[in-house]
Design a protein around this motif. Structure first.
Motif, PDB file in Angstrom:
ATOM      1  N   ASP A 256      37.940  74.005  34.823  1.00  0.00           N
ATOM      2  CA  ASP A 256      38.900  73.366  35.709  1.00  0.00           C
ATOM      3  C   ASP A 256      40.155  72.366  35.262  1.00  0.00           C
ATOM      4  O   ASP A 256      41.291  72.453  35.076  1.00  0.00           O
ATOM      5  N   ASP A 257      39.178  71.733  33.861  1.00  0.00           N
ATOM      6  CA  ASP A 257      40.768  71.124  32.724  1.00  0.00           C
ATOM      7  C   ASP A 257      41.478  72.211  32.499  1.00  0.00           C
ATOM      8  O   ASP A 257      42.605  72.043  32.621  1.00  0.00           O
ATOM      9  N   ARG A 263      48.315  74.176  35.795  1.00  0.00           N
ATOM     10  CA  ARG A 263      48.858  73.957  37.307  1.00  0.00           C
ATOM     11  C   ARG A 263      49.744  72.649  37.312  1.00  0.00           C
ATOM     12  O   ARG A 263      50.565  72.883  37.212  1.00  0.00           O
ATOM     13  N   LEU A 264      49.865  71.213  36.292  1.00  0.00           N
ATOM     14  CA  LEU A 264      50.365  70.840  35.618  1.00  0.00           C
ATOM     15  C   LEU A 264      51.934  71.570  35.049  1.00  0.00           C
ATOM     16  O   LEU A 264      53.387  70.842  35.586  1.00  0.00           O
ATOM     17  N   HIS A 265      51.657  72.476  34.102  1.00  0.00           N
ATOM     18  CA  HIS A 265      52.774  73.304  33.637  1.00  0.00           C
ATOM     19  C   HIS A 265      53.746  73.594  34.490  1.00  0.00           C
ATOM     20  O   HIS A 265      54.866  73.432  34.429  1.00  0.00           O
ATOM     21  N   ASP A 266      53.011  74.312  34.809  1.00  0.00           N
ATOM     22  CA  ASP A 266      54.237  75.400  36.356  1.00  0.00           C
ATOM     23  C   ASP A 266      54.747  74.253  37.466  1.00  0.00           C
ATOM     24  O   ASP A 266      55.421  74.465  38.283  1.00  0.00           O
ATOM     25  N   LEU A 267      53.981  73.092  38.055  1.00  0.00           N
ATOM     26  CA  LEU A 267      54.901  72.549  38.792  1.00  0.00           C
ATOM     27  C   LEU A 267      55.838  71.765  38.239  1.00  0.00           C
ATOM     28  O   LEU A 267      56.778  70.876  38.707  1.00  0.00           O
ATOM     29  N   ASP A 325      42.985  66.705  40.979  1.00  0.00           N
ATOM     30  CA  ASP A 325      44.015  67.849  41.261  1.00  0.00           C
ATOM     31  C   ASP A 325      44.651  66.486  42.107  1.00  0.00           C
ATOM     32  O   ASP A 325      46.510  67.101  41.596  1.00  0.00           O
ATOM     33  N   ALA A 326      44.803  65.664  42.230  1.00  0.00           N
ATOM     34  CA  ALA A 326      45.588  64.988  42.565  1.00  0.00           C
ATOM     35  C   ALA A 326      46.663  64.428  42.474  1.00  0.00           C
ATOM     36  O   ALA A 326      47.732  63.873  42.289  1.00  0.00           O
ATOM     37  N   ASP A 327      45.876  63.978  40.817  1.00  0.00           N
ATOM     38  CA  ASP A 327      46.399  63.422  39.874  1.00  0.00           C
ATOM     39  C   ASP A 327      47.241  63.944  38.522  1.00  0.00           C
ATOM     40  O   ASP A 327      48.624  63.613  38.351  1.00  0.00           O
ATOM     41  N   ALA A 331      51.425  63.018  38.744  1.00  0.00           N
ATOM     42  CA  ALA A 331      51.927  63.629  37.815  1.00  0.00           C
ATOM     43  C   ALA A 331      53.125  64.189  37.909  1.00  0.00           C
ATOM     44  O   ALA A 331      54.244  63.729  36.942  1.00  0.00           O
ATOM     45  N   ALA A 332      52.745  65.345  38.091  1.00  0.00           N
ATOM     46  CA  ALA A 332      54.310  65.745  38.211  1.00  0.00           C
ATOM     47  C   ALA A 332      55.214  65.060  39.326  1.00  0.00           C
ATOM     48  O   ALA A 332      56.300  65.621  39.275  1.00  0.00           O
ATOM     49  N   ALA A 333      55.397  64.546  40.369  1.00  0.00           N
ATOM     50  CA  ALA A 333      55.517  64.340  41.145  1.00  0.00           C
ATOM     51  C   ALA A 333      56.870  63.158  40.326  1.00  0.00           C
ATOM     52  O   ALA A 333      57.694  63.053  40.482  1.00  0.00           O
ATOM     53  N   THR A 334      56.413  62.179  39.817  1.00  0.00           N
ATOM     54  CA  THR A 334      56.524  61.293  39.021  1.00  0.00           C
ATOM     55  C   THR A 334      57.341  62.039  37.920  1.00  0.00           C
ATOM     56  O   THR A 334      58.648  61.453  37.708  1.00  0.00           O
TER      57      THR A 334
END
Ligand SMILES: Cc1ncc(COP(=O)(O)O)c(C=O)c1O
Length: 342
Positions: A256-257, A263-267, A325-327, A331-334
């Protein structure tokens, strides 16, 4: 004050209620006398997992690495290692201070130093040269953004090194991340290395502790070095109890990590003003183009996102079991907001 999503490291996780419970109930004894039953259980289980005869429980990854270097070298020797290795970069000069050895750092994409380069750096026997005695590998490679070294590469370094009379130490602080990323066992990485470490207090979630695994005789020697370095512990079975749960249950969280890091990368991949490196495990290195590291770290902190500056122009995000997932979305939105407004 915002609530923080802490991406600085996978060392920031809180022990689980099950760990705290196991710590409270652990049978313990004096480990300097070799009498702590929980530590003995952890060391035996760790040795099996790491494919070695025996293992030793130490307080930290740094001490486990430095004890290993001390086992395989004499003062004045030279150690070959990738230029990003933790042993060289982040252990406060321990190589020189604790073992009196010098580092020969070498480049290599993703932590992979080509064997031809290693080969060209082994010193011939001559009075003016230091003796090359050790190669250190790191899996996953932290400085390279959690890059994963494959078992085939590690096997070939081991075989090559032994052919030259050199020892190999594998800093496997995050070896379980590498195993999960490739779908193999930790022992698949250790067939041709002389010693290997595994940190229980990173993605696996324990509050403290690292295992060092090698042969039975070398563990006996390592116990003496650990004591000399001040790492002999007494009723530390209360720590090993959490370590056992980290070893047994921790690996399940790592996939999951890794998914969250991707996911963070893609966003953030398409955000102007920065460049994100595709993660092989649980780290995303972002190279900044339009802001300084100091500015970015502090602006993100004001908005509740904690990250580390990671060398010139780089910040590091590390995913771990205490993030959701919400974090990741936050982070991506910020990041998008901060960089679009810069
Ligand atoms: C690759 C690697 N090795 C060793 C260590 C040292 O571990 P510790 O912080 O327990 O001393 C770290 C810590 O982050 C690491 O990333």
């Amino acid at each position: 004050m915002p609530t923080f999503a802490d991406f600085r490291s996978d060392t920031v996780t809180q022990p689980t209620p099950a760990m705290r419970d196991a710590m409270a109930r652990a049978p313990v004894g004096d480990d300097v006398f070799g009498e702590d039953p929980t530590i003995i259980e952890l060391e035996q289980e760790g040795a099996r997992l790491l494919g070695k005869e025996a293992a030793l429980f130490l307080p930290s990854g740094t001490m486990a690495n430095q004890v290993s270097v001390n086992l395989w070298t004499r003062p004045g020797d030279e150690v070959l290692l990738h230029e990003g290795c933790h042993v060289f970069r982040f252990e406060t000069g321990g190589l020189a201070m604790l073992s009196g050895v010098q580092a020969r750092t070498l480049p290599g994409i993703g932590g992979v130093v080509p064997i031809s380069l290693l080969d060209s750096e082994v010193r011939p026997t001559f009075d003016a040269y230091p003796r090359t005695s050790l190669v250190v590998l790191e899996n996953t490679n932290n400085w390279e953004g959690g890059a994963v070294l494959g078992p085939t590469y590690i096997d070939s370094v081991g075989e090559w090194a032994h052919g030259h009379g050199l020892k190999v130490h594998l800093d496997g602080a995050r070896l379980m991340n590498a195993a999960v990323a490739l779908g193999v066992e930790c022992a698949d990485f250790t067939r041709h290395v002389d010693s290997v470490t595994l940190c229980l207090s990173k993605g696996l979630g324990a509050p403290v502790g690292t295992l060092l695994a090698t042969t039975r005789d070398s563990v006996a020697a390592a116990r003496r070095v650990r004591k000399r370095f001040g790492g002999g512990m007494r009723q530390a079975g209360i720590l090993a109890a959490a370590g056992l749960l980290a070893l047994r249950d921790g690996p399940r969280a790592l996939a999951d990590d890794h998914r969250r890091a991707r996911r963070l990368h893609d966003l953030i991949a398409a955000t102007a003003g920065m460049k994100a490196q595709f993660p092989a495990s649980n780290m995303v290195i972002v190279s900044l183009q339009s802001r300084t590291v100091e500015d970015t770290v502090s602006i993100l902190r004001e908005r509740g996102i904690l990250v580390l500056g990671f060398g010139p122009g780089r910040i590091r995000f590390v995913t771990h079991r205490d993030l959701t997932d919400a974090d990741i979305d936050r982070a991506a939105a910020t990041l998008n907001e901060v960089f679009l407004n810069s």
